[in-house]
Design an enzyme around this catalytic site. Structure first.
Site, PDB file in Angstrom:
ATOM      1  N   PHE A 149      12.771  96.787  33.571  1.00 31.68           N
ATOM      2  CA  PHE A 149      13.201  95.727  32.650  1.00 31.68           C
ATOM      3  C   PHE A 149      14.635  95.277  32.888  1.00 31.68           C
ATOM      4  O   PHE A 149      15.016  94.180  32.471  1.00 31.68           O
ATOM      5  CB  PHE A 149      13.056  96.218  31.193  1.00 31.68           C
ATOM      6  CG  PHE A 149      14.208  97.086  30.723  1.00 31.68           C
ATOM      7  CD1 PHE A 149      15.392  96.500  30.267  1.00 31.68           C
ATOM      8  CD2 PHE A 149      14.134  98.469  30.762  1.00 31.68           C
ATOM      9  CE1 PHE A 149      16.458  97.285  29.852  1.00 31.68           C
ATOM     10  CE2 PHE A 149      15.198  99.253  30.350  1.00 31.68           C
ATOM     11  CZ  PHE A 149      16.361  98.659  29.894  1.00 31.68           C
ATOM     12  N   LYS A 173       4.051  93.298  39.751  1.00 29.03           N
ATOM     13  CA  LYS A 173       3.790  93.746  38.374  1.00 29.03           C
ATOM     14  C   LYS A 173       5.167  93.958  37.738  1.00 29.03           C
ATOM     15  O   LYS A 173       5.772  95.012  37.875  1.00 29.03           O
ATOM     16  CB  LYS A 173       2.986  95.058  38.395  1.00 29.03           C
ATOM     17  CG  LYS A 173       2.156  95.338  37.166  1.00 29.03           C
ATOM     18  CD  LYS A 173       2.896  95.391  35.858  1.00 29.03           C
ATOM     19  CE  LYS A 173       3.697  96.662  35.650  1.00 29.03           C
ATOM     20  NZ  LYS A 173       4.565  96.590  34.432  1.00 29.03           N
ATOM     21  N   GLU A 176       6.916  94.709  31.445  1.00 28.47           N
ATOM     22  CA  GLU A 176       6.252  93.991  30.352  1.00 28.47           C
ATOM     23  C   GLU A 176       7.247  93.651  29.228  1.00 28.47           C
ATOM     24  O   GLU A 176       6.898  92.982  28.273  1.00 28.47           O
ATOM     25  CB  GLU A 176       5.062  94.798  29.816  1.00 28.47           C
ATOM     26  CG  GLU A 176       5.376  96.179  29.258  1.00 28.47           C
ATOM     27  CD  GLU A 176       5.434  97.282  30.316  1.00 28.47           C
ATOM     28  OE1 GLU A 176       6.031  97.065  31.384  1.00 28.47           O
ATOM     29  OE2 GLU A 176       4.913  98.386  30.044  1.00 28.47           O
ATOM     30  N   ARG A 177       8.486  94.141  29.355  1.00 24.10           N
ATOM     31  CA  ARG A 177       9.442  93.871  28.263  1.00 24.10           C
ATOM     32  C   ARG A 177      10.105  92.511  28.400  1.00 24.10           C
ATOM     33  O   ARG A 177      10.502  91.914  27.408  1.00 24.10           O
ATOM     34  CB  ARG A 177      10.516  94.962  28.238  1.00 24.10           C
ATOM     35  CG  ARG A 177       9.914  96.306  27.927  1.00 24.10           C
ATOM     36  CD  ARG A 177      11.001  97.321  27.738  1.00 24.10           C
ATOM     37  NE  ARG A 177      10.441  98.659  27.821  1.00 24.10           N
ATOM     38  CZ  ARG A 177      11.140  99.733  28.088  1.00 24.10           C
ATOM     39  NH1 ARG A 177      12.432  99.639  28.300  1.00 24.10           N
ATOM     40  NH2 ARG A 177      10.566 100.914  28.143  1.00 24.10           N
ATOM     41  N   SER A 226      12.361 104.327  36.259  1.00 24.66           N
ATOM     42  CA  SER A 226      12.925 105.624  35.883  1.00 24.66           C
ATOM     43  C   SER A 226      12.411 106.723  36.824  1.00 24.66           C
ATOM     44  O   SER A 226      11.361 106.574  37.461  1.00 24.66           O
ATOM     45  CB  SER A 226      12.544 105.944  34.438  1.00 24.66           C
ATOM     46  OG  SER A 226      11.138 105.960  34.322  1.00 24.66           O
ATOM     47  N   CYS A 281      21.235 100.560  36.737  1.00 22.37           N
ATOM     48  CA  CYS A 281      21.046 101.827  37.452  1.00 22.37           C
ATOM     49  C   CYS A 281      22.306 102.208  38.219  1.00 22.37           C
ATOM     50  O   CYS A 281      22.452 103.336  38.654  1.00 22.37           O
ATOM     51  CB  CYS A 281      19.884 101.718  38.419  1.00 22.37           C
ATOM     52  SG  CYS A 281      20.198 100.512  39.689  1.00 22.37           S
ATOM     53  N   GLU A 380      19.885 110.860  31.713  1.00 18.17           N
ATOM     54  CA  GLU A 380      20.231 109.454  31.917  1.00 18.17           C
ATOM     55  C   GLU A 380      20.108 108.761  30.561  1.00 18.17           C
ATOM     56  O   GLU A 380      19.002 108.633  30.023  1.00 18.17           O
ATOM     57  CB  GLU A 380      19.281 108.782  32.927  1.00 18.17           C
ATOM     58  CG  GLU A 380      19.700 107.347  33.202  1.00 18.17           C
ATOM     59  CD  GLU A 380      18.733 106.554  34.076  1.00 18.17           C
ATOM     60  OE1 GLU A 380      17.508 106.773  33.981  1.00 18.17           O
ATOM     61  OE2 GLU A 380      19.209 105.700  34.848  1.00 18.17           O
TER      62      GLU A 380
HETATM   63  P1  NAD Z   1      10.255 102.459  33.641  1.00 22.28           P
HETATM   64  O1  NAD Z   1      10.120 103.546  34.629  1.00 22.28           O
HETATM   65  O2  NAD Z   1       9.902 102.736  32.214  1.00 22.28           O
HETATM   66  O3  NAD Z   1       9.343 101.193  34.067  1.00 22.28           O
HETATM   67  C1  NAD Z   1       9.364 100.689  35.376  1.00 22.28           C
HETATM   68  C2  NAD Z   1       7.993 100.083  35.685  1.00 22.28           C
HETATM   69  O4  NAD Z   1       7.015 101.124  35.612  1.00 22.28           O
HETATM   70  C3  NAD Z   1       7.581  98.995  34.708  1.00 22.28           C
HETATM   71  O5  NAD Z   1       6.969  97.942  35.419  1.00 22.28           O
HETATM   72  C4  NAD Z   1       6.589  99.703  33.799  1.00 22.28           C
HETATM   73  O6  NAD Z   1       5.571  98.847  33.311  1.00 22.28           O
HETATM   74  C5  NAD Z   1       5.985 100.776  34.685  1.00 22.28           C
HETATM   75  N1  NAD Z   1       5.615 101.982  33.940  1.00 22.28           N
HETATM   76  C6  NAD Z   1       6.214 102.479  32.824  1.00 22.28           C
HETATM   77  N2  NAD Z   1       5.595 103.603  32.431  1.00 22.28           N
HETATM   78  C7  NAD Z   1       4.581 103.834  33.287  1.00 22.28           C
HETATM   79  C8  NAD Z   1       3.593 104.849  33.402  1.00 22.28           C
HETATM   80  N3  NAD Z   1       3.511 105.861  32.530  1.00 22.28           N
HETATM   81  N4  NAD Z   1       2.704 104.769  34.422  1.00 22.28           N
HETATM   82  C9  NAD Z   1       2.770 103.760  35.303  1.00 22.28           C
HETATM   83  N5  NAD Z   1       3.685 102.761  35.245  1.00 22.28           N
HETATM   84  C10 NAD Z   1       4.594 102.806  34.259  1.00 22.28           C
HETATM   85  O7  NAD Z   1      11.754 101.893  33.757  1.00 22.28           O
HETATM   86  P2  NAD Z   1      12.481 100.829  32.842  1.00 22.28           P
HETATM   87  O8  NAD Z   1      12.767 101.451  31.510  1.00 22.28           O
HETATM   88  O9  NAD Z   1      11.782  99.534  32.881  1.00 22.28           O
HETATM   89  O10 NAD Z   1      13.845 100.640  33.660  1.00 22.28           O
HETATM   90  C11 NAD Z   1      14.962 101.474  33.504  1.00 22.28           C
HETATM   91  C12 NAD Z   1      14.962 102.590  34.528  1.00 22.28           C
HETATM   92  O11 NAD Z   1      14.933 102.043  35.843  1.00 22.28           O
HETATM   93  C13 NAD Z   1      16.230 103.427  34.473  1.00 22.28           C
HETATM   94  O12 NAD Z   1      15.886 104.773  34.657  1.00 22.28           O
HETATM   95  C14 NAD Z   1      17.052 102.909  35.640  1.00 22.28           C
HETATM   96  O13 NAD Z   1      17.990 103.832  36.164  1.00 22.28           O
HETATM   97  C15 NAD Z   1      15.975 102.618  36.634  1.00 22.28           C
HETATM   98  N6  NAD Z   1      16.415 101.660  37.632  1.00 22.28           N
HETATM   99  C16 NAD Z   1      16.672 102.137  38.877  1.00 22.28           C
HETATM  100  C17 NAD Z   1      17.138 101.283  39.854  1.00 22.28           C
HETATM  101  C18 NAD Z   1      17.439 101.781  41.228  1.00 22.28           C
HETATM  102  O14 NAD Z   1      17.705 100.959  42.076  1.00 22.28           O
HETATM  103  N7  NAD Z   1      17.414 103.072  41.496  1.00 22.28           N
HETATM  104  C19 NAD Z   1      17.320  99.921  39.561  1.00 22.28           C
HETATM  105  C20 NAD Z   1      17.021  99.461  38.279  1.00 22.28           C
HETATM  106  C21 NAD Z   1      16.569 100.353  37.323  1.00 22.28           C
END
Ligand code: NAD
Length: 495
Positions: A149, A173, A176-177, A226, A281, A380
């Protein structure tokens, strides 16, 4: 209320699942739309559209691909304001951050505009007598991107331009937020003239992700999110035989050495910790103050916090906006109390800030005298909470970074060239800043962390992105004398 559906085969496609999730304006707390959550069949339809487009797209000349990529680049630049407005409306980030996000995404499209040069391959003449050897890089097929998101426009643009430039077709994909900005990108992509099916967007949750991870028609998955989900995506996708790069969470340290310019370091800490409400991140979440700089540094950060203006992202005076959801805001706030109970000194308590209305706002927090066993250090937080850890030496600072399970970015602030040079060798992280707090590489390098910040071995975008989205083929070629060599062309063959 609008239901945001999918974008498949160059056109909008309604979501028929009957499942949806609310989309909020975080500055008001009001629901502004809902987003449909795809079924397996809807994911299958997007993959089928991408598969149908692949054969012709991979044959499209480099010149034609380049022209389309330039057209896309120009449309994204022309519509930067509208994309940024969608980012602010659903993510909450302030206008300058939103425009900055679009600018960083544009860099990746511009890099992909050089696709002809990027796909040159390599060639050895006369590897053996009359034998040439060359390597070409070919597309993988249908590839998928799953994005978080916090950068709803930039992170898809870390993936799509390189993947498509290399001849793949794509299924995105998004989170969704905040689905509206990636949706607009897909519309601009079609408007630029890319054939239907080259880029498809399916909105959804775990159901859609799981289908992409196991779909036999998907060759590779690029993920950002994450750490727990990144690990899951990597394990599930690779078990299904796919190429996977999965970027995870972070806990980025900014080391301030005793000789540093304190004002420069304090400015950097405030913008890198609290910009985009800490939901980056590459945000700095730990300042490691070495020796005597700790007291003046904490004072200088506090002075700046007192002047920070927090408000709706579309207010030009705001420097920081709200958090993404009410639940996330409350979770972040809970860490301030946890830090206090575990013995940290709360210099600034974000819970004290008062805001009008029901937006998901939280003031910024500064916690001093944090130690490596506290939850504020170990987890985090992903919000506007900055921890200060005091250490006596450079070696202790580097040791903290080494012992931390994450390894996305690390920065050092110093005036000493030798110390800076040593730090870039020692820091156990994938991206290092020297007097630069958020060292996100430009589009012609690659982005990626180490340890729990990246599962897989290929970084995102830039040269490693091209590598990820192509497979190498080595050709060994000999041209023997033709059976009918009666025509003498006047040169000795197979020298
Ligand atoms: P998230 O992991 O909750 O979601 C990321 C994606 O995974 C979304 O599209 C979501 O729909 C999907 N997802 C969520 N739960 C799932 C599940 N149980 N099974 C399958 N798919 C699932 O992350 P977020 O809250 O959207 O974003 C923030 C996180 O992303 C933070 O931890 C941040 O550090 C990380 N991030 C990392 C980088 C990097 O380059 N390393 C860059 C941006 C964000």
């Amino acid at each position: 209320m609008e239901t945001i559906g999918h974008f498949v085969n160059g056109a909008a496609a309604a979501c028929e699942s009957g499942r949806a999730r609310p989309v909020f304006d975080p500055a008001t707390g009001e629901q502004t739309a809902e987003v449909g959550l795809a079924t397996d069949a809807e994911v299958d339809a997007a993959v089928a559209a991408a598969a149908a487009a692949f054969g012709e797209w991979r044959e499209t000349s480099l010149a034609a691909r380049t022209k389309l990529m330039f057209a896309f680049r120009n449309l994204v630049e022309a519509k930067a304001g509208e994309i940024a407005a969608r980012l602010t409306a659903e993510h909450g980030k302030v206008r300058s951050d939103a425009l900055g996000e679009v600018a960083r995404g544009l860099e990746n499209i511009e890099y992909a505009c050089g696709l002809a040069d990027l796909l040159k391959g390599s060639f050895n003449s006369q590897a053996s007598s009359g034998v040439d050897v060359y390597t070409v890089r070919q597309p993988l097929g249908v590839v998928a991107g799953i994005t978080p998101f916090n950068f709803p426009a930039m992170v898809p643009l870390w993936m799509i331009p390189n993947a498509v430039a290399c001849g793949n077709t794509f299924v995105l994909k998004p989170s969704e937020r905040d689905p509206s900005a990636p949706r607009l990108l897909a519309e601009l992509f079609a408007e630029a003239g890319f054939p239907p099916g080259v880029l498809n967007v399916v909105n959804g949750d775990k159901t859609a992700v799981d289908r992409l991870l196991t779909h036999p028609g998907v060759a590779a998955v690029s993920f950002v999110g994450s750490t727990p989900i990144a690990r899951y995506v990597y394990e599930t996708g690779t078990a299904a035989g796919k190429r996977v790069q999965a970027l995870g969470g972070a806990k980025n340290h900014m080391v301030v050495l005793p000789d540093a310019d304190i004002n420069l370091a304090a400015d950097a800490a405030v913008s890198a910790a609290y910009g985009s409400a800490g939901e980056r991140c590459m945000a700095v979440s730990v300042v490691v103050a070495v020796g005597e700089c700790a007291d003046p540094l904490v004072d200088a950060i506090k002075v700046r916090i007192d002047k920070l203006r927090i408000g709706p992202g579309d207010d030009p005076d705001s420097e920081m906006g709200p958090l993404i959801t009410r639940e996330h805001r409350d979770r972040v706030a809970s860490y301030i109390g946890a830090g206090e109970r575990e013995g940290a000194a709360v210099v600034v308590d974000g819970r004290d800030a008062a805001f009008d209305g029901d937006g998901f706002f939280l003031g910024v927090s500064l916690l001093d005298r944090v130690t490596a066993d506290m939850s504020v250090y170990c987890d985090e937080i992903f919000g506007p909470v900055l921890c200060v850890v005091r250490v006596d030496s450079y070696h202790e600072a580097v040791g903290l970074i080494e012992d931390n399970p994450w390894g996305n970015g690390a920065a050092v602030f110093t005036r000493d060239g030798g110390a800076a040079r040593q730090f870039q060798l020692d820091a156990d992280a994938g991206m290092v800043g020297i007097n630069v707090p958020i060292p996100v590489p430009v589009g012609y390098h690659s982005f990626g962390g180490w340890k729990s910040s990246l599962f897989g071995d290929t970084h995102m975008y830039g040269p490693e992105g091209v590598h990820f989205f192509t497979k190498a083929k080595a050709v060994t070629a000999r041209w023997p004398e033709p059976a009918d060599s009666s025509v003498d062309l006047g040169f000795p063959r197979n020298r």
